[in-house]
Design an enzyme around this catalytic site. Structure first.
Site, PDB file in Angstrom:
ATOM      1  N   ASP A  41       0.819  -1.217   0.000  1.00 49.77           N
ATOM      2  CA  ASP A  41       0.000   0.000   0.000  1.00 49.77           C
ATOM      3  C   ASP A  41       0.851   1.263   0.000  1.00 49.77           C
ATOM      4  OD1 ASP A  41       0.926  -0.446   2.591  1.00 49.77           O
ATOM      5  OD2 ASP A  41      -1.049  -0.958   3.384  1.00 49.77           O
TER       6      ASP A  41
ATOM      7  N   ASN B 199      -7.158  -3.052  14.386  1.00 49.26           N
ATOM      8  CA  ASN B 199      -8.545  -3.397  14.029  1.00 49.26           C
ATOM      9  C   ASN B 199      -8.616  -4.607  13.097  1.00 49.26           C
ATOM     10  OD1 ASN B 199      -7.589  -2.374  11.648  1.00 49.26           O
ATOM     11  ND2 ASN B 199      -9.071  -0.712  11.460  1.00 49.26           N
TER      12      ASN B 199
ATOM     13  N   GLU C 174      -9.626  -2.164   5.515  1.00 51.78           N
ATOM     14  CA  GLU C 174     -10.186  -1.846   6.821  1.00 51.78           C
ATOM     15  C   GLU C 174     -11.497  -2.613   7.033  1.00 51.78           C
ATOM     16  OE1 GLU C 174      -8.342  -0.222   8.694  1.00 51.78           O
ATOM     17  OE2 GLU C 174      -7.531   1.628   7.845  1.00 51.78           O
TER      18      GLU C 174
HETATM   19  C1  F6R Z   1       1.529  -1.479   6.069  1.00 55.54           C
HETATM   20  C2  F6R Z   1       0.226  -2.092   6.181  1.00 55.54           C
HETATM   21  C3  F6R Z   1      -0.530  -2.138   7.462  1.00 55.54           C
HETATM   22  C4  F6R Z   1       0.353  -2.409   8.669  1.00 55.54           C
HETATM   23  C5  F6R Z   1      -0.471  -2.385   9.949  1.00 55.54           C
HETATM   24  C6  F6R Z   1       0.388  -2.583  11.186  1.00 55.54           C
HETATM   25  O1  F6R Z   1       2.037  -1.567   4.756  1.00 55.54           O
HETATM   26  O2  F6R Z   1      -0.270  -2.541   5.204  1.00 55.54           O
HETATM   27  O3  F6R Z   1      -1.518  -3.129   7.374  1.00 55.54           O
HETATM   28  O4  F6R Z   1       0.973  -3.662   8.528  1.00 55.54           O
HETATM   29  O5  F6R Z   1      -1.153  -1.163  10.049  1.00 55.54           O
HETATM   30  O6  F6R Z   1       1.223  -1.496  11.341  1.00 55.54           O
HETATM   31  P1  F6R Z   1       2.355  -1.480  12.453  1.00 55.54           P
HETATM   32  O7  F6R Z   1       3.366  -2.487  12.050  1.00 55.54           O
HETATM   33  O8  F6R Z   1       2.895  -0.083  12.428  1.00 55.54           O
HETATM   34  O9  F6R Z   1       1.688  -1.848  13.738  1.00 55.54           O
END
Ligand code: F6R
Length: 236
Positions: A67, A136, A143
């Site tokens: 992403d 979440n 999401e």
């Molecule tokens: C990042 C992504 C998100 C993160 C998730 C966890 O490319 O796709 O899904 O993996 O938000 O983020 P952290 O590792 O910062 O807790």
């Protein structure tokens, strides 16, 4: 689905790096799916160490990131392109042209998302996908929602994600966090041959508990991983 618990973040990061290195050794032109965020930073540091120690060669590897925020220039300090350059790509021998991240600045974002998806398909598909998980239960920026596009798409970030990312990466300033992103879809992710999901810390406990419950729900998008035949959770 397998689940491995590690005594700490360092041990989990090392184990994840070992899986990436083994994948690239078995298939030097492997295609990797990669995440950003705080969780994979340790794994990327281990991969850089392994590369510098001559244990792995990335010269034929191709990568596709999950992403990118919409509206941040690739040079912006919170853009995912810059993150990947700083954490990994600038320190290994991967060809810049083999590193792919969805465009968050294209004039036609939908067209660019479609081209990204087509390029991934043309590459032969992802051999190993490394994922993080949101508090979440999001993977990529898929999401919780009643429905969502299957493949790479423009998406609005959940309030919870904006808050978490503001605190972690934007000095608590929710206004500074982009509210939209381009993300691979769940179907894009699920096409990978093998998936590992890294989860560190108590803030992810609820999401991991939902995966453990073995109930599929788009209220916790990561639960769909049960439908994949080769997923390992790495937990610390
Ligand atoms: C990042 C992504 C998100 C993160 C998730 C966890 O490319 O796709 O899904 O993996 O938000 O983020 P952290 O590792 O910062 O807790």
């Amino acid at each position: 689905m397998k689940k491995n618990n590690y005594k700490d973040y360092a041990a989990m990061s090392r184990a994840a790096a070992d899986i990436v290195v083994a994948t690239v050794k078995a298939k030097p032109n492997a295609v990797l799916g990669l995440p950003t965020g705080s969780t994979p930073i340790g794994m990327y540091a281990e991969l850089v160490k392994d590369y510098k120690a001559g244990k792995v060669d990335f010269s034929e590897v191709t990568t596709f990131n999950l992403d990118e925020y919409i509206g941040l220039d690739t040079k912006h300090e919170q853009s995912y392109r810059r993150f990947m350059q700083e954490q990994l790509f600038d320190h290994i021998n991967i060809k810049p042209s083999n590193t792919h991240i969805p465009s968050g600045t294209a004039k036609d974002l939908n067209k660019a998302a479609k081209e990204f998806e087509d390029l991934l398909k043309k590459s032969g598909g992802v051999d190993l996908f490394v994922l993080g998980i949101g508090t979440n239960g999001h993977i990529g920026f898929n999401e919780p929602a009643a429905s969502m596009p299957a493949y790479t798409h423009v998406v609005g970030l959940a309030e919870e994600t904006i808050k978490v990312n503001a605190d972690k990466f934007f000095a608590g300033d929710m206004k500074a966090v982009p509210k939209t992103a381009v993300s691979m879809g769940l179907a894009t992710i699920m096409k990978a041959n093998k998936i590992i999901l890294l989860s560190n810390g108590e803030s992810k406990n609820d999401a991991i508990a939902k995966i453990d419950s073995q109930v599929l729900t788009l209220d916790c998008p990561a639960t769909v991983l049960h439908m994949h035949r080769d997923v390992t959770l790495l937990i610390s």
